[in-house]
Design an enzyme around this catalytic site. Structure first.
Site, mmCIF file in Angstrom:
data_model
loop_
_atom_site.group_PDB
_atom_site.id
_atom_site.type_symbol
_atom_site.label_atom_id
_atom_site.label_comp_id
_atom_site.label_asym_id
_atom_site.label_seq_id
_atom_site.Cartn_x
_atom_site.Cartn_y
_atom_site.Cartn_z
ATOM 1 N N SER A 117 21.700 47.519 48.817
ATOM 2 C CA SER A 117 22.256 47.362 50.172
ATOM 3 C C SER A 117 21.213 47.827 51.170
ATOM 4 C CB SER A 117 23.513 48.218 50.333
ATOM 5 O OG SER A 117 23.882 48.287 51.699
ATOM 6 N N TYR A 157 27.291 56.479 49.758
ATOM 7 C CA TYR A 157 27.003 55.058 49.497
ATOM 8 C C TYR A 157 25.498 54.796 49.661
ATOM 9 C CZ TYR A 157 27.157 49.969 49.833
ATOM 10 O OH TYR A 157 26.935 48.622 49.633
HETATM 11 N N1 LIG Z 1 29.849 43.161 51.492
HETATM 12 C C1 LIG Z 1 28.769 43.675 52.040
HETATM 13 O O1 LIG Z 1 28.605 43.679 53.270
HETATM 14 C C2 LIG Z 1 27.680 44.274 51.172
HETATM 15 C C3 LIG Z 1 26.476 44.626 51.791
HETATM 16 C C4 LIG Z 1 25.456 45.165 51.041
HETATM 17 C C5 LIG Z 1 25.623 45.364 49.692
HETATM 18 N N2 LIG Z 1 26.806 45.030 49.100
HETATM 19 C C6 LIG Z 1 26.942 45.281 47.665
HETATM 20 O O2 LIG Z 1 27.260 44.078 47.021
HETATM 21 C C7 LIG Z 1 27.956 44.352 45.820
HETATM 22 C C8 LIG Z 1 29.178 43.446 45.736
HETATM 23 O O3 LIG Z 1 30.045 43.777 46.806
HETATM 24 P P1 LIG Z 1 30.973 42.710 47.521
HETATM 25 O O4 LIG Z 1 30.609 42.682 48.936
HETATM 26 O O5 LIG Z 1 31.021 41.456 46.767
HETATM 27 O O6 LIG Z 1 32.355 43.505 47.451
HETATM 28 P P2 LIG Z 1 33.744 43.180 46.733
HETATM 29 O O7 LIG Z 1 34.187 41.805 47.055
HETATM 30 O O8 LIG Z 1 34.620 44.331 47.078
HETATM 31 O O9 LIG Z 1 33.360 43.233 45.180
HETATM 32 C C9 LIG Z 1 33.116 44.440 44.513
HETATM 33 C C10 LIG Z 1 33.175 44.187 43.025
HETATM 34 O O10 LIG Z 1 32.936 45.425 42.327
HETATM 35 C C11 LIG Z 1 33.936 45.574 41.325
HETATM 36 N N3 LIG Z 1 34.255 46.974 41.075
HETATM 37 C C12 LIG Z 1 34.583 47.922 41.980
HETATM 38 N N4 LIG Z 1 34.896 49.064 41.360
HETATM 39 C C13 LIG Z 1 34.775 48.825 40.030
HETATM 40 C C14 LIG Z 1 34.986 49.606 38.866
HETATM 41 N N5 LIG Z 1 35.408 50.876 38.928
HETATM 42 N N6 LIG Z 1 34.763 49.042 37.657
HETATM 43 C C15 LIG Z 1 34.374 47.757 37.563
HETATM 44 N N7 LIG Z 1 34.160 46.960 38.623
HETATM 45 C C16 LIG Z 1 34.365 47.498 39.842
HETATM 46 C C17 LIG Z 1 35.151 44.855 41.886
HETATM 47 O O11 LIG Z 1 35.979 44.439 40.823
HETATM 48 P P3 LIG Z 1 37.519 44.913 40.636
HETATM 49 O O12 LIG Z 1 38.107 45.104 41.968
HETATM 50 O O13 LIG Z 1 38.107 43.788 39.819
HETATM 51 O O14 LIG Z 1 37.391 46.164 39.862
HETATM 52 C C18 LIG Z 1 34.534 43.663 42.585
HETATM 53 O O15 LIG Z 1 34.364 42.592 41.686
HETATM 54 C C19 LIG Z 1 28.279 45.842 45.844
HETATM 55 O O16 LIG Z 1 27.368 46.539 45.028
HETATM 56 C C20 LIG Z 1 28.063 46.227 47.295
HETATM 57 O O17 LIG Z 1 27.681 47.579 47.426
HETATM 58 C C21 LIG Z 1 27.840 44.485 49.801
#
Ligand SMILES: NC(=O)c1ccc[n+]([C@@H]2O[C@H](COP(=O)([O-])OP(=O)(O)OC[C@H]3O[C@@H](n4cnc5c(N)ncnc54)[C@H](OP(=O)(O)O)[C@@H]3O)[C@@H](O)[C@H]2O)c1
Length: 246
Positions: free
Chosen positions: A132, A145
């Site tokens: 991130s 985070y």
């Molecule tokens: N969205 C943004 O703006 C953004 C920006 C920078 C970086 N990121 C990074 O991108 C990645 C994906 O995020 P996203 O934006 O796609 O968010 P998201 O839609 O909330 O997806 C997060 C994923 O992580 C899984 N997860 C969370 N806790 C978990 C656990 N205890 N065990 C197994 N799986 C778990 C969730 O699956 P379940 O709910 O099924 O457990 C979900 O599939 C993350 O690493 C995040 O830090 C996101």
């Protein structure tokens, strides 16, 4: 690396960036296994993408090993699962801090330790870490985070140094703000004007391109590289600009 005959594991494949990545990899011919905690969401993604699914909570001991046992011989590992938490560190419950460290940092360490020996033996494999911009910019109000994502960046860079020339690639994908349920799930909506959210499919495309070109690091959108690099050479100036414009 990306195509028929490649087995890929995508953590956090039940939602957002992971779901978009799984769909793209499957469309490109990979045998994809998606993992996450929510079996119904996983099932939907798996059916839609033509992928396999394995439900697992990555905070639990042994979860990483279970996922990899279900996957088989992994050539492409996408460490994408992640959770956020917004607020001041003094207000953060210890259990939440522990969850962030386990999901965002410890699970990738466990997964990589488990897949790397096989990749090195076969002289073929690729590790992807979805980090991130918070890991590069050290965001106030997202201390743990930011720390986990900075740790992930350091993990990737160190492992890259260990595997260079041994047939295994390492890429870090650094998204800014992505239009996914991430912010709703952490309980604090995204309130800044900039950077504007990008669709998760754009991150998935950048991720796949990074693997294909064996790129060490990609920013999404690409202009985010500038503030990240500026912070490296002029941290005080960058922190002042960050306070002024956020
Ligand atoms: N969205 C943004 O703006 C953004 C920006 C920078 C970086 N990121 C990074 O991108 C990645 C994906 O995020 P996203 O934006 O796609 O968010 P998201 O839609 O909330 O997806 C997060 C994923 O992580 C899984 N997860 C969370 N806790 C978990 C656990 N205890 N065990 C197994 N799986 C778990 C969730 O699956 P379940 O709910 O099924 O457990 C979900 O599939 C993350 O690493 C995040 O830090 C996101």
């Amino acid at each position: 690396m990306i195509g028929a005959g490649t087995t890929a594991v995508v953590t956090g494949g039940s939602s957002g960036i992971g779901a978009a990545t799984a769909s793209l990899l499957a469309r490109r011919g990979c045998d994809v296994l998606v993992t996450g905690r929510d079996p119904a969401a996983l099932d939907t993604v798996a059916r839609h993408a033509g992928a396999r699914a394995c439900a697992a909570d990555l905070t639990e001991p042994g979860a990483a090993a279970r996922v990899l046992a279900a996957a088989g011989e992994v050539e492409l590992l996408v460490c994408n699962a992640g959770v956020g938490w917004a607020g001041r560190l003094e207000d953060m419950p210890e259990a939440d801090a522990e969850t962030l460290v386990r999901v965002n940092l410890l699970a990738p360490v466990q997964l990589v330790r488990a897949v790397l020996p096989g990749m090195l033996e076969r002289g073929r494999g690729h590790l992807v870490f979805v980090s991130s911009i918070a890991g590069s910019m050290n965001v106030a109000g997202e201390a743990v985070y930011s720390a986990t994502k900075a740790g992930l960046d350091a993990l990737a860079a160190s492992v890259r140094g260990e595997v260079t020339g041994r047939g295994v690639g390492v890429s870090v994908v650094v998204p800014g703000v992505v239009d996914t349920p991430f912010f709703a799930r952490r309980g604090t909506p995204y309130a800044r004007r900039r950077p504007r959210p990008v669709p998760p499919e754009r991150v998935a495309e950048a991720l796949v391109a990074a693997v294909e070109r064996n790129r060490a690091e990609v920013f999404v959108p690409p202009w985010l590289r500038l503030p990240a690099r500026l912070r490296g050479v002029a941290p005080a100036l960058t922190d002042a600009l960050q306070r002024r414009f956020t």
